[in-house]
Scaffold this active site. Structure first.
Site, PDB file in Angstrom:
ATOM      1  N   ASP A 344       0.832  -1.209   0.000  1.00 23.35           N
ATOM      2  CA  ASP A 344       0.000   0.000   0.000  1.00 23.35           C
ATOM      3  C   ASP A 344       0.863   1.253   0.000  1.00 23.35           C
ATOM      4  O   ASP A 344       2.062   1.224  -0.299  1.00 23.35           O
ATOM      5  CB  ASP A 344      -0.969  -0.057   1.191  1.00 23.35           C
ATOM      6  CG  ASP A 344      -2.317   0.577   0.894  1.00 23.35           C
ATOM      7  OD1 ASP A 344      -2.377   1.817   0.840  1.00 23.35           O
ATOM      8  OD2 ASP A 344      -3.308  -0.162   0.706  1.00 23.35           O
ATOM      9  N   ASP A 345       0.284   2.331   0.384  1.00 19.12           N
ATOM     10  CA  ASP A 345       0.868   3.672   0.396  1.00 19.12           C
ATOM     11  C   ASP A 345       2.198   3.705   1.176  1.00 19.12           C
ATOM     12  O   ASP A 345       2.364   2.969   2.152  1.00 19.12           O
ATOM     13  CB  ASP A 345      -0.167   4.583   1.083  1.00 19.12           C
ATOM     14  CG  ASP A 345       0.113   6.043   0.877  1.00 19.12           C
ATOM     15  OD1 ASP A 345       1.144   6.372   0.304  1.00 19.12           O
ATOM     16  OD2 ASP A 345      -0.738   6.844   1.306  1.00 19.12           O
ATOM     17  N   TRP A 459      -5.808   1.466  -7.090  1.00 19.48           N
ATOM     18  CA  TRP A 459      -5.785   2.847  -7.593  1.00 19.48           C
ATOM     19  C   TRP A 459      -6.605   3.697  -6.635  1.00 19.48           C
ATOM     20  O   TRP A 459      -7.819   3.565  -6.564  1.00 19.48           O
ATOM     21  CB  TRP A 459      -6.377   2.876  -9.002  1.00 19.48           C
ATOM     22  CG  TRP A 459      -6.424   4.200  -9.679  1.00 19.48           C
ATOM     23  CD1 TRP A 459      -7.066   5.333  -9.253  1.00 19.48           C
ATOM     24  CD2 TRP A 459      -5.829   4.550 -10.937  1.00 19.48           C
ATOM     25  NE1 TRP A 459      -6.905   6.354 -10.136  1.00 19.48           N
ATOM     26  CE2 TRP A 459      -6.155   5.894 -11.196  1.00 19.48           C
ATOM     27  CE3 TRP A 459      -5.068   3.858 -11.867  1.00 19.48           C
ATOM     28  CZ2 TRP A 459      -5.745   6.561 -12.352  1.00 19.48           C
ATOM     29  CZ3 TRP A 459      -4.671   4.527 -13.023  1.00 19.48           C
ATOM     30  CH2 TRP A 459      -5.005   5.855 -13.259  1.00 19.48           C
ATOM     31  N   ASP A 460      -5.933   4.564  -5.914  1.00 22.10           N
ATOM     32  CA  ASP A 460      -6.599   5.361  -4.877  1.00 22.10           C
ATOM     33  C   ASP A 460      -6.846   6.784  -5.367  1.00 22.10           C
ATOM     34  O   ASP A 460      -6.224   7.246  -6.329  1.00 22.10           O
ATOM     35  CB  ASP A 460      -5.697   5.376  -3.630  1.00 22.10           C
ATOM     36  CG  ASP A 460      -6.487   5.481  -2.338  1.00 22.10           C
ATOM     37  OD1 ASP A 460      -7.663   5.888  -2.390  1.00 22.10           O
ATOM     38  OD2 ASP A 460      -5.918   5.172  -1.273  1.00 22.10           O
ATOM     39  N   CYS A 461      -7.722   7.483  -4.676  1.00 22.51           N
ATOM     40  CA  CYS A 461      -8.047   8.878  -5.004  1.00 22.51           C
ATOM     41  C   CYS A 461      -8.611   9.472  -3.724  1.00 22.51           C
ATOM     42  O   CYS A 461      -9.790   9.295  -3.432  1.00 22.51           O
ATOM     43  CB  CYS A 461      -9.073   8.882  -6.137  1.00 22.51           C
ATOM     44  SG  CYS A 461      -9.955  10.426  -6.315  1.00 22.51           S
ATOM     45  N   ASP A 529     -13.099   2.328   4.332  1.00 25.56           N
ATOM     46  CA  ASP A 529     -11.948   2.109   5.216  1.00 25.56           C
ATOM     47  C   ASP A 529     -12.407   1.537   6.545  1.00 25.56           C
ATOM     48  O   ASP A 529     -11.580   1.210   7.399  1.00 25.56           O
ATOM     49  CB  ASP A 529     -11.195   3.428   5.455  1.00 25.56           C
ATOM     50  CG  ASP A 529     -10.257   3.744   4.309  1.00 25.56           C
ATOM     51  OD1 ASP A 529     -10.039   2.861   3.465  1.00 25.56           O
ATOM     52  OD2 ASP A 529      -9.749   4.872   4.261  1.00 25.56           O
TER      53      ASP A 529
END
Ligand code: DGJ
Length: 718
Positions: A344-345, A459-461, A529
């Protein structure tokens, strides 16, 4: 000779002019008919929408109704589907039928109806795609003109649907971060009810772009007349429901025209997103099953393909990891038996390392101190352990603390003469700028070119638009919301042309991008989340009305006070299962349980992903929830029984199953038991007819009822 008729047909009571020349346009699915007719004034009317009409001769007799695509500026006094201002300042439009054609492709057909203004050179084509077997219809419009100068479009709905019933009941879904899709049902009253969003980068958040509209009485899961509708658009949306003085309802779905007047150039084609709906007179359950089937067959990328089970490191490490720690975590994935490890991030940024959410976004190079040997090493190590490797990206965003921000200030959406408005310490890139599109494409392309072993992307936003202004669009600022979404799709088209089947999860700070516009390019979405098992029962329930289980990512994490690993696992199993947890902190029994659970899930996931969903007991109505998936030939089913926070007042009656074949015999077997526990249900491992299970039912809570417990039953034809 013109005739005037008063029609009395389901959902339509109307006085209208009959055309002598044009036969009705009969859009029909297996169980639904939508009949459009042309009046003597050459306007197009919705003459019927409801259960399929069996006799063609009777369809031929239909006429009148409500004008399909209501215009503005002439005699209509209600919200129009379309409003435009001609180049000479005239704000009126009259659309008359010109022609139509239908193209058949397998079991789907597309009908295009051309409408034109007889005074101004404006053409609107209404498009209806009919999915016969799935009982689904999608509707969109294209708008074009040949005036000398641009015209200004101020309303541009995807379609309009008309209803005539005694009462209308609207079910909507509202939420916020970590509490998505809360369901509310209310009776509509006269006037306009609008469900909409103005978030720019996403559709969902405070309001979900999907609804049920029940006619006369609130529909239940198994009874009642309704439509379920949703818009395929990952941006600002609007559904308006307007009841007039005669109790007639107009439903107008489309892009939200808020602050989005569109200057349409001569010859340019403006295409609206598709509005998808299904009509059911057997309640919400049937409507969902129709949409799920349609989604898997046509709307979701690789909708019937396999999905990867995974272990994500977000909740296990947040930003705090390095190569060594990640490679250790791979062992967890291997031990569990999942297919993939998802990083992840936090893996990128050097001048501004991404050690928290304050810096680094935009600088997509591996952080040298965390990952000295790059992603390539991680892919190799994962492969050595027999698992695949996936990675998180948030390509549309930038932190002010980044090299990207310093190099390309003009690539960022922000207002001149005003301070920047940060959300999660970040800003949105101006995707309307082709250079930004190239940049976003290259982030994905470079990652996959350099590391061909990367097998999955999340793909996050993480933010919506505020204080947004595009340096690229200049005087066309009112195009920004629309162009942003179109350009996102443009980039996705490029990615999909090169990487057609790479599984990609669509995520937007929890469940912000949950729409079929996005799912055309993505294989699943992140619903929230909030991964607390109890909360997830409601969240997954809400999404299940419109999306099939194989698109609803459901991860087992350490969230959820007082909830056993078994409970959280059973909840995740009813969606697309994954993990986001420290496997090395499992007790030996928890590890054994989880290993078995992954094996079990792999064995039964086809039934969950591709089967028919029956929502049997709603967590909104009782302190428990029961859902069931049945495979197509009704030989196998999986039943999930979840007990919520029970109170002394709760009495749980027997549960009548659904969707089985009454004539078949089925063995019921509790599966996914925690090591050292036994199935406590006296009906366990016994054989019953489908008829018995669906009429007498079974007692799913035979002993003491304990809060936050659950059972999974496998039901197999003998
Ligand atoms: C928001 C997502 O919903 C989370 O799952 C996680 O990926 C974080 N972003 C990372 O910043």
């Amino acid at each position: 000779m013109l005739k005037y008729l008063l029609l009395l047909i389901p959902n339509v009571i109307s006085l209208a002019v009959l055309s002598q020349s044009q036969a009705p346009i009969n859009l029909q699915t297996k169980n639904t008919s939508l009949v459009l007719t042309v009046g003597g004034n050459n306007r197009l009317y919705q003459s019927y929408l409801g259960p399929r009409l069996a006799a063609p001769a009777e369809v031929e007799k239909l006429s009148g109704g409500r004008e399909v695509y209501l215009t503005a500026g002439m005699e209509n006094q209600f919200e129009p589907a379309i409003r435009l201002v001609h180049e000479d300042g005239n704000p009126s439009l009259e659309l008359k039928y010109v022609s139509h054609n239908t193209q058949q492709e397998g079991t789907t057909s597309t009908t295009r109806i051309v409408l034109k203004d007889s005074v101004y050179p404006v053409e609107v084509v209404l498009q209806y795609k009919v999915y016969f077997n799935e009982d689904v219809i999608t509707c969109s419009a294209t708008i074009q003109h040949h005036e000398k100068k641009p015209v200004r479009l101020t309303q541009y709905a995807s379609t309009m649907l008309h209803f005539s019933a005694d009462n209308y009941w609207l079910t909507q879904f509202h939420g916020d971060w970590a509490r998505e899709v809360n369901m509310v049902e209310e009776k509509l009253t006269n006037g306009i009810k609008s469900i909409e969003s103005k978030l720019g980068t996403r559709a969902n958040f405070y309001q979900t772009p999907a609804f049920f509209l029940s006619l006369n009485n609130p529909a239940t899961e198994t009874s009642g007349e309704l439509i379920a509708g949703t818009l395929a658009w990952t941006g600002n949306f609007q559904f308006t429901f307007e009841i007039d003085q005669r109790n007639q309802l107009r439903v107008r779905p489309g892009i939200n025209p808020f602050a989005s007047d569109y200057t349409l150039q001569p010859g340019e084609v403006f295409t609206t997103p598709e509005f998808t709906f299904t009509y059911s007179n057997q309640g919400k359950g049937q409507a969902s099953r129709n949409l799920h089937r349609w989604a898997r067959n046509y709307a979701v990328l690789d909708g019937k393909g396999p999905r990867l089970t995974l272990l994500n490191n977000w909740e296990a490490t947040y930003f705090n990891f390095n190569e060594e720690k990640l490679i250790e975590l791979f062992d967890g994935a291997k031990q569990l038996g999942v297919d993939l490890f998802l990083l992840d991030d936090g893996w990128f940024g050097n001048a501004f390392p991404r050690n928290d959410d304050k810096a680094g976004l935009g600088d997509w190079q591996e952080n040298k101190s965390k990952l000295p040997n790059g992603i390539g090493r991680l892919v190799q190590e994962a492969e050595k352990k027999g698992i695949k490797f996936g990675i998180w990206l948030e390509p549309e965003m930038v932190n002010p603390k980044s090299e990207l921000y310093q190099k390309h200030p003009d690539w960022i959406l922000r207002l001149p003469n005003r301070p920047e408005n940060l959300a999660r310490n970040q800003l949105v890139l101006d995707l309307t700028n082709p250079k930004v599109q190239d940049f976003v494409f290259s982030i994905v392309d470079d990652m996959l070119t350099k590391n061909p072993g990367v097998a999955f992307i999340k793909w996050d936003c993480n933010r919506s638009m505020t204080n947004a202004y595009s340096a690229y669009l200049k005087e066309k600022q009112s195009h920004l919301f629309i162009e942003y979404t179109r350009c996102l799709y443009k980039v996705m088209e490029r990615i999909r042309a090169k990487y057609p089947h790479l599984p990609v999860m669509l995520c937007s700070g929890g469940g912000g991008r949950t729409d079929y516009g996005g799912l055309k390019y993505f294989t699943e979405f992140w619903p929230s989340d909030n991964t607390d098992g109890l909360e997830r029962i409601f969240i997954q329930w809400g999404y299940s009305y419109f999306f099939p289980a194989n698109t609803i990512a459901a991860h087992i994490t350490s969230m959820g006070k007082g909830q056993s690993l078994k409970f959280r696992t059973d909840v995740a199993m009813s969606g697309k299962l994954g993990y986001d947890i420290r496997v090395n902190e499992f007790t030996p029994q928890e590890l054994q349980f989880s290993q078995e659970a992954v094996k079990t899930y792999k064995r039964i996931s086809d039934i969950i992903w591709l089967g028919d969903l029956y929502r049997i007991i709603s967590p909104y109505e009782e302190n428990r929830s029961v859902v069931m998936y049945v495979n197509e030939n009704k030989s196998k089913a999986i039943l999930f029984n979840y007990i919520l926070n029970v109170r002394r007042k709760d009495i749980f009656t027997r549960v009548q199953l659904q969707g089985l074949d009454p004539k078949k015999k089925y063995r019921i077997k509790e599966i996914n038991l925690f090591p050292g526990t036994k199935a406590g249900n006296p009906d366990n491992d016994k054989v019953f007819t489908g008829d018995y299970l669906m009429t007498v039912g079974i007692n799913l809570t035979p002993g003491k009822v304990t809060s936050l417990t659950s059972n999974v039953f496998e039901i197999t034809e003998e």
